[in-house]
Design a protein around this motif. Sequence first.
Motif, PDB file in Angstrom:
ATOM      1  N   THR A  27       0.813  -1.224   0.000  1.00 32.55           N
ATOM      2  CA  THR A  27       0.000   0.000   0.000  1.00 32.55           C
ATOM      3  C   THR A  27       0.844   1.270   0.000  1.00 32.55           C
ATOM      4  O   THR A  27       0.303   2.370  -0.061  1.00 32.55           O
ATOM      5  CB  THR A  27      -0.912   0.032   1.237  1.00 32.55           C
ATOM      6  N   GLU A  28       2.167   1.134   0.031  1.00 33.44           N
ATOM      7  CA  GLU A  28       3.046   2.294   0.163  1.00 33.44           C
ATOM      8  C   GLU A  28       2.879   3.290  -0.993  1.00 33.44           C
ATOM      9  O   GLU A  28       2.851   4.512  -0.782  1.00 33.44           O
ATOM     10  CB  GLU A  28       4.502   1.853   0.263  1.00 33.44           C
ATOM     11  N   ALA A  60      -2.387   4.037   9.771  1.00 32.56           N
ATOM     12  CA  ALA A  60      -3.815   3.806   9.525  1.00 32.56           C
ATOM     13  C   ALA A  60      -4.035   2.469   8.827  1.00 32.56           C
ATOM     14  O   ALA A  60      -5.005   1.756   9.118  1.00 32.56           O
ATOM     15  CB  ALA A  60      -4.388   4.944   8.686  1.00 32.56           C
ATOM     16  N   VAL A  61      -3.143   2.106   7.917  1.00 38.54           N
ATOM     17  CA  VAL A  61      -3.244   0.811   7.239  1.00 38.54           C
ATOM     18  C   VAL A  61      -3.156  -0.318   8.255  1.00 38.54           C
ATOM     19  O   VAL A  61      -3.969  -1.253   8.255  1.00 38.54           O
ATOM     20  CB  VAL A  61      -2.142   0.667   6.171  1.00 38.54           C
ATOM     21  N   GLU A  75     -11.584  -5.811  -2.754  1.00 40.25           N
ATOM     22  CA  GLU A  75     -12.338  -5.242  -1.644  1.00 40.25           C
ATOM     23  C   GLU A  75     -11.401  -4.609  -0.621  1.00 40.25           C
ATOM     24  O   GLU A  75     -11.694  -3.543  -0.070  1.00 40.25           O
ATOM     25  CB  GLU A  75     -13.175  -6.330  -0.955  1.00 40.25           C
ATOM     26  N   PHE A  76     -10.274  -5.262  -0.414  1.00 39.51           N
ATOM     27  CA  PHE A  76      -9.318  -4.751   0.568  1.00 39.51           C
ATOM     28  C   PHE A  76      -8.765  -3.400   0.152  1.00 39.51           C
ATOM     29  O   PHE A  76      -8.703  -2.463   0.962  1.00 39.51           O
ATOM     30  CB  PHE A  76      -8.174  -5.754   0.764  1.00 39.51           C
ATOM     31  N   PHE A  77      -8.365  -3.267  -1.100  1.00 39.38           N
ATOM     32  CA  PHE A  77      -7.771  -2.008  -1.529  1.00 39.38           C
ATOM     33  C   PHE A  77      -8.805  -0.893  -1.638  1.00 39.38           C
ATOM     34  O   PHE A  77      -8.478   0.278  -1.440  1.00 39.38           O
ATOM     35  CB  PHE A  77      -7.005  -2.197  -2.841  1.00 39.38           C
ATOM     36  N   ILE A  80      -8.992   0.160   1.981  1.00 38.82           N
ATOM     37  CA  ILE A  80      -7.795   0.901   2.383  1.00 38.82           C
ATOM     38  C   ILE A  80      -7.802   2.298   1.784  1.00 38.82           C
ATOM     39  O   ILE A  80      -7.444   3.283   2.446  1.00 38.82           O
ATOM     40  CB  ILE A  80      -6.514   0.143   1.959  1.00 38.82           C
ATOM     41  N   ASP A  81      -8.205   2.399   0.529  1.00 41.28           N
ATOM     42  CA  ASP A  81      -8.234   3.707  -0.127  1.00 41.28           C
ATOM     43  C   ASP A  81      -9.183   4.654   0.599  1.00 41.28           C
ATOM     44  O   ASP A  81      -8.851   5.819   0.847  1.00 41.28           O
ATOM     45  CB  ASP A  81      -8.671   3.540  -1.585  1.00 41.28           C
ATOM     46  N   ARG A  82     -10.366   4.144   0.948  1.00 41.83           N
ATOM     47  CA  ARG A  82     -11.343   4.959   1.668  1.00 41.83           C
ATOM     48  C   ARG A  82     -10.810   5.352   3.050  1.00 41.83           C
ATOM     49  O   ARG A  82     -10.978   6.493   3.494  1.00 41.83           O
ATOM     50  CB  ARG A  82     -12.652   4.188   1.795  1.00 41.83           C
TER      51      ARG A  82
END
Length: 268
Positions: A27-28, A60-61, A75-77, A80-82
């Motif tokens: 997610t970096e 936060a991640v 769904e995970f990303f 995470i984006d939200r």
Amino acid sequence: MIDLTEAQIADAKANDLEAVTAVVAATEERVQQLARRYATGSGRTDQDLVEDLAQIGRIAVWESLARFNGKTVAEFFTFIDRTLKGTMSDERKEATRQGVSRAVAADFERALSLASGDAYEAEFLVTTTEAMGARKMSPEMAYAARLSYQGLEYLDAPMGSGPDTGEAMTLADTLADETGVPADLLEPSDYEKARRKGTSVKVRKVLSRLGEHQRIVLMALTGIVPVDFYGTERDGELSAAYGIPREQIRVSRNKGKDRFAELWLAAA
């Protein structure tokens, strides 16, 4: 990010250190993208805020893993984006709210979205009924809200590259080109004055496209020279001063506001 697997996400939710590390690494790139977005305003990027937001994003991640109830990588990303957007938006607001209330800062950001991110146009819009309704601000409060959002403008703030030379330009260089005044003779307030003048000129250009009655009535709302201030409580005096039938003033005001908003947005 596409290398992350559903198994790794499940292991990360169970606090497997190797899996958590993989999630943070995956997610970096998005963390960095959003950190830069939320640390950028009025044509400049606050690098210190970028670093702070990126660190807050990584935390936060990690902390949000336990709250993820989906199964797939997609769904995970999305989750995470939200999460990152909400966290960084809140943090940026806290970092830039200096001297004004949360409600005032939120109202200014509403005007900022209408102004396509231009803080100086937002400063004007937030004082208008057509943009803010009953929540419009006084010019003094709008000025404070802009400074709170924007922070101090420095003449050495980067403004991209020059069109001819390709060399890095600062606010001072840009203003020097526009005014013909050497950069070393400029003050930070000169840049602000130039931007405010630009907004004032735009307001008058839009007003010039309205019918005479609509133009006079709108100028009378705030006292735009050469029309005196009449507000909305002195329609009788306005009617006598400019020969506009009193029963037409309210109609001209309402239609004028709508037309002004339409022309203003079209000119953005």
